[in-house]
Write a protein that holds these residues in place. Structure first.
Motif, mmCIF file in Angstrom:
data_model
loop_
_atom_site.group_PDB
_atom_site.id
_atom_site.type_symbol
_atom_site.label_atom_id
_atom_site.label_comp_id
_atom_site.label_asym_id
_atom_site.label_seq_id
_atom_site.Cartn_x
_atom_site.Cartn_y
_atom_site.Cartn_z
ATOM 1 N N ARG A 223 29.751 46.606 19.601
ATOM 2 C CA ARG A 223 31.119 46.832 19.112
ATOM 3 C C ARG A 223 31.924 47.663 20.111
ATOM 4 O O ARG A 223 33.118 47.433 20.313
ATOM 5 N N GLU A 224 31.259 48.627 20.751
ATOM 6 C CA GLU A 224 31.939 49.437 21.770
ATOM 7 C C GLU A 224 32.368 48.574 22.947
ATOM 8 O O GLU A 224 33.458 48.748 23.503
ATOM 9 N N ILE A 225 31.494 47.632 23.340
ATOM 10 C CA ILE A 225 31.845 46.708 24.424
ATOM 11 C C ILE A 225 33.036 45.852 24.011
ATOM 12 O O ILE A 225 33.998 45.682 24.766
ATOM 13 N N LYS A 226 32.960 45.326 22.797
ATOM 14 C CA LYS A 226 34.024 44.442 22.292
ATOM 15 C C LYS A 226 35.372 45.159 22.279
ATOM 16 O O LYS A 226 36.424 44.560 22.575
ATOM 17 N N ASP A 227 35.362 46.437 21.948
ATOM 18 C CA ASP A 227 36.609 47.205 21.887
ATOM 19 C C ASP A 227 37.226 47.420 23.264
ATOM 20 O O ASP A 227 38.430 47.687 23.369
ATOM 21 N N SER A 228 36.408 47.323 24.321
ATOM 22 C CA SER A 228 36.916 47.657 25.657
ATOM 23 C C SER A 228 37.178 46.450 26.553
ATOM 24 O O SER A 228 37.881 46.577 27.558
ATOM 25 N N ILE A 229 36.626 45.283 26.229
ATOM 26 C CA ILE A 229 36.699 44.175 27.187
ATOM 27 C C ILE A 229 38.115 43.614 27.366
ATOM 28 O O ILE A 229 38.398 42.988 28.394
ATOM 29 N N PHE A 230 38.991 43.831 26.422
ATOM 30 C CA PHE A 230 40.343 43.270 26.548
ATOM 31 C C PHE A 230 41.299 44.231 27.264
ATOM 32 O O PHE A 230 42.483 43.946 27.387
ATOM 33 N N ILE A 231 40.754 45.334 27.733
ATOM 34 C CA ILE A 231 41.532 46.240 28.590
ATOM 35 C C ILE A 231 41.325 45.785 30.027
ATOM 36 O O ILE A 231 40.187 45.671 30.494
ATOM 37 N N ALA A 232 42.403 45.504 30.722
ATOM 38 C CA ALA A 232 42.301 44.982 32.097
ATOM 39 C C ALA A 232 41.605 45.989 33.007
ATOM 40 O O ALA A 232 41.661 47.203 32.772
ATOM 41 N N PRO A 233 40.934 45.509 34.079
ATOM 42 C CA PRO A 233 40.280 46.418 35.029
ATOM 43 C C PRO A 233 41.268 47.420 35.614
ATOM 44 O O PRO A 233 42.450 47.120 35.800
ATOM 45 N N ASN A 234 40.764 48.612 35.913
ATOM 46 C CA ASN A 234 41.616 49.668 36.469
ATOM 47 C C ASN A 234 41.949 49.433 37.934
ATOM 48 O O ASN A 234 43.100 49.590 38.346
ATOM 49 N N GLU A 235 40.929 49.066 38.716
ATOM 50 C CA GLU A 235 41.107 48.971 40.168
ATOM 51 C C GLU A 235 40.671 47.631 40.749
ATOM 52 O O GLU A 235 41.219 47.172 41.743
ATOM 53 N N LEU A 236 39.667 47.026 40.166
ATOM 54 C CA LEU A 236 39.061 45.821 40.739
ATOM 55 C C LEU A 236 39.555 44.569 40.033
ATOM 56 O O LEU A 236 40.213 44.636 38.991
ATOM 57 N N GLU A 237 39.202 43.425 40.603
ATOM 58 C CA GLU A 237 39.553 42.154 39.964
ATOM 59 C C GLU A 237 38.639 41.876 38.771
ATOM 60 O O GLU A 237 39.021 41.152 37.847
ATOM 61 N N LYS A 238 37.445 42.420 38.814
ATOM 62 C CA LYS A 238 36.459 42.198 37.754
ATOM 63 C C LYS A 238 36.080 43.509 37.095
ATOM 64 O O LYS A 238 36.101 44.570 37.715
ATOM 65 N N ARG A 239 35.708 43.421 35.816
ATOM 66 C CA ARG A 239 35.058 44.540 35.147
ATOM 67 C C ARG A 239 33.632 44.092 34.859
ATOM 68 O O ARG A 239 33.410 43.078 34.195
#
Length: 340
Positions: free
Chosen positions: A97-113
């Motif tokens: 659930r913690e992963i799910k809550d964060s995956i729709f936030i775009a990467p901060n610096e890189l092209e990939k998270r």
């Protein structure tokens, strides 16, 4: 491509495949990295994360660009390690659930998270079912790397959406070469006790991580042996001046002190049995010749009394005795036993 993933030993076909997928822009959104404990799964995952962010496509990952350096130093906000709590046996749905809550936030610096999920095989069924929903349609910038020692514990539906990469067993000669290059202890063993180093590389069973652990244990064992010989020399000297100072040489942490006392008990056991049987199997000393000097100086009665004192200290250390006080008490008891 030959220069890519140079930090990863062997695994030539695997490295070539990964390099091609990254440079051609067809790296999948998830991989399961499978292999025995210590086989380099975590190292490979970090190198994949760096390669995905690296600006030098002729040498993935280059290790010198800003993106690589941040990832290898553990400072990239876009490479996220997920692991179960140390006091839990299972990887629970709450972590998913913690992963799910964060995956729709775009990467901060890189092209990939990149999410590196450790001990993925410990996910319980609820966690795997919840993770499956994320795997089916993740954002385009998300990559999951699941580290796993036993893929049989993963649901077939999870494995069908994340191809499995198997780390190779490393030949003993390659392990030995790596150890000598990266471990001072291994370098010493190669010069002074090559047979021991050979034993370590074979016992590692193709795992560099296991070889490093065995080498570290070997170093700890060597240090412990030296400390016990230091004690015997102080305890059996004509004067006991050095014994009075010996308490400052003892480990100051409970685990280290207990380890010393238990090993000393084994050495005293050897000395006691060698009084009556030279052919007895030894547990601490490597030969009768190594123990001979102490067998002649330490009586069976004194050895047994010191063992009793050690047992008493070990019992007290379980509950309340401070390590420094225990060290002083031990030396005081040893002095009393030797004089008496």
């Amino acid at each position: 491509m030959d220069n890519c993933f140079s930090a990863i030993r062997n695994n030539s076909a695997l490295k070539k495949r990964l390099a091609e997928e990254i440079t051609e822009g067809r790296f999948p959104h998830a991989y399961i990295i499978a292999g025995a404990t210590g086989s380099g799964k975590r190292t490979l995952a970090i190198n994949i994360a760096a390669a995905l962010a690296c600006k030098n496509h002729s040498n993935l990952p280059c290790g010198v660009c800003d993106s690589c350096q941040k990832i290898f130093d553990g400072f990239s906000p876009d490479v996220i390690f997920v692991k179960k709590d140390t006091d839990k046996k299972e990887f629970t749905v709450n972590l998913i659930r913690e992963i799910k809550d964060s995956i729709f936030i775009a990467p901060n610096e890189l092209e990939k998270r990149v999410y590196i999920i450790e001990d993925a095989e410990t996910m319980n069924q609820n966690a795997q079912n919840a993770f499956l929903k994320i795997l089916e349609e993740p954002p385009h910038y998300v990559v999951f790397l699941l580290l796993c020692s036993n893929t049989e514990n993963l649901l077939e539906t999870v494995k069908s959406r994340a191809p499995i990469l198997y780390t190779e067993h490393i030949p003993p000669e390659e392990i030995k070469k790596f150890l000598i290059e990266h471990s001072q202890r291994a370098k010493e063993l190669s010069e002074t006790a090559p047979d021991k180093l050979e034993t370590i590389t074979i016992a590692a069973n193709g795992s560099i991580g296991a070889a490093i652990s065995l080498c570290e244990e070997s170093e700890k064992h060597a240090i412990m042996r030296d400390l016990i010989f230091e004690f015997f020399n102080a305890w059996t000297a004509p004067t006991l001046i050095n014994l009075d100072l010996f308490s400052t040489s003892l480990p100051t942490d409970a685990e280290g002190l207990v380890d010393f006392l238990k090993n000393l008990k084994i050495a005293l056991r050897d000395i006691s049995v060698l009084k009556f049987d030279f052919d007895k199997n030894l547990l601490f000393f490597s030969s009768f010749e190594e123990a001979e000097e102490y067998v002649s100086r330490i009586t069976t009665a004194k050895a047994l009394k010191l063992i009793e004192s050690i047992d008493s200290l070990l019992e007290k250390l379980k509950f309340y005795l401070d390590c420094k006080l225990a060290a002083v008490t031990f030396c005081s008891d040893a002095r009393r036993i030797m004089i008496g």
